[in-house]
Design an enzyme around this catalytic site. Structure first.
Site, PDB file in Angstrom:
ATOM      1  CB  CYS A  88       3.866  12.001   2.201  1.00  0.00           C
ATOM      2  SG  CYS A  88       3.273  10.296   2.096  1.00  0.00           S
ATOM      3  CD  GLU A 117       1.876  11.256   5.763  1.00  0.00           C
ATOM      4  OE1 GLU A 117       1.765  10.026   5.602  1.00  0.00           O
ATOM      5  OE2 GLU A 117       2.808  11.776   6.387  1.00  0.00           O
ATOM      6  CB  CYS A 144       8.165  10.152   3.753  1.00  0.00           C
ATOM      7  SG  CYS A 144       7.006   9.767   2.414  1.00  0.00           S
TER       8      CYS A 144
HETATM    9  N1  THU Z   1       4.743   6.316   7.153  1.00  0.00           N
HETATM   10  C1  THU Z   1       3.588   7.013   6.950  1.00  0.00           C
HETATM   11  O1  THU Z   1       2.504   6.428   6.787  1.00  0.00           O
HETATM   12  N2  THU Z   1       3.655   8.357   6.948  1.00  0.00           N
HETATM   13  C2  THU Z   1       4.759   9.090   7.247  1.00  0.00           C
HETATM   14  O2  THU Z   1       4.686  10.302   7.282  1.00  0.00           O
HETATM   15  C3  THU Z   1       6.035   8.401   7.522  1.00  0.00           C
HETATM   16  C4  THU Z   1       6.024   6.933   7.307  1.00  0.00           C
HETATM   17  C5  THU Z   1       4.641   4.849   7.211  1.00  0.00           C
HETATM   18  C6  THU Z   1       5.150   4.107   6.008  1.00  0.00           C
HETATM   19  C7  THU Z   1       5.418   2.736   6.606  1.00  0.00           C
HETATM   20  O3  THU Z   1       4.204   1.987   6.608  1.00  0.00           O
HETATM   21  C8  THU Z   1       5.789   3.034   8.056  1.00  0.00           C
HETATM   22  O4  THU Z   1       5.378   4.363   8.309  1.00  0.00           O
HETATM   23  C9  THU Z   1       7.265   2.897   8.340  1.00  0.00           C
HETATM   24  O5  THU Z   1       7.999   3.603   7.423  1.00  0.00           O
END
Ligand code: THU
Length: 138
Positions: free
Chosen positions: A95, A61, A92
């Protein structure tokens, strides 16, 4: 639930899925793609970009938001996040805060996996009572 035209949902999902294929996630193995649609109707993609120094990694994101801002847009009307697994890949907490800067309570957030969008949310339901720019307008 946020509302987005069906064709926009398909375009958001396709953009996020295509970005997910380029995710750099050698440490978690968890690949995520994201797409944001701006008020001008343009789509911006992001994928997670991990780093050997783990906390330096970026969420999908964050990368999509950066692409949008770099292109000159600052209003998000819809978001797609594509992950994997039984549990929904929800944005998360950090984000949600990042999105909050550019999204509104009625911004749609579509969450899916390789099979398609599984559930759609209204941003205001994901981050109620947000801290935002108005807090700093003293
Ligand atoms: N991650 C994202 O890119 N976006 C989300 O909404 C949740 C988590 C990524 C961060 C990390 O690279 C991987 O997922 C595991 O946490």
């Amino acid at each position: 639930m946020g509302r987005t035209a069906g064709s926009d949902v398909e375009a958001l999902f396709a953009t996020a899925s295509a970005a997910r294929a380029h995710a750099y996630a050698p440490y978690s193995g968890f690949r995520v793609g994201a797409a944001v649609m701006s008020a001008s109707g343009r789509l911006f993609a992001g994928a997670n970009v991990e780093n050997a120094s783990y906390p330096a990694g970026l969420c999908a994101e964050a990368v999509a938001i950066g692409a949008m801002v770099a292109a000159g847009d600052t209003r998000i009307t819809a978001v797609a996040v594509v992950g994997e697994g039984a549990a929904l890949t929800m944005p998360c907490g950090v984000c949600r805060q990042r999105l909050s800067e550019f999204a509104g309570p009625d911004t749609s957030v579509h969450v899916g996996d390789r099979g398609g969008v599984r559930q759609s949310f209204r941003f205001g339901d994901l981050l109620p009572f947000a801290f935002g720019p108005s807090n700093l307008a003293r």
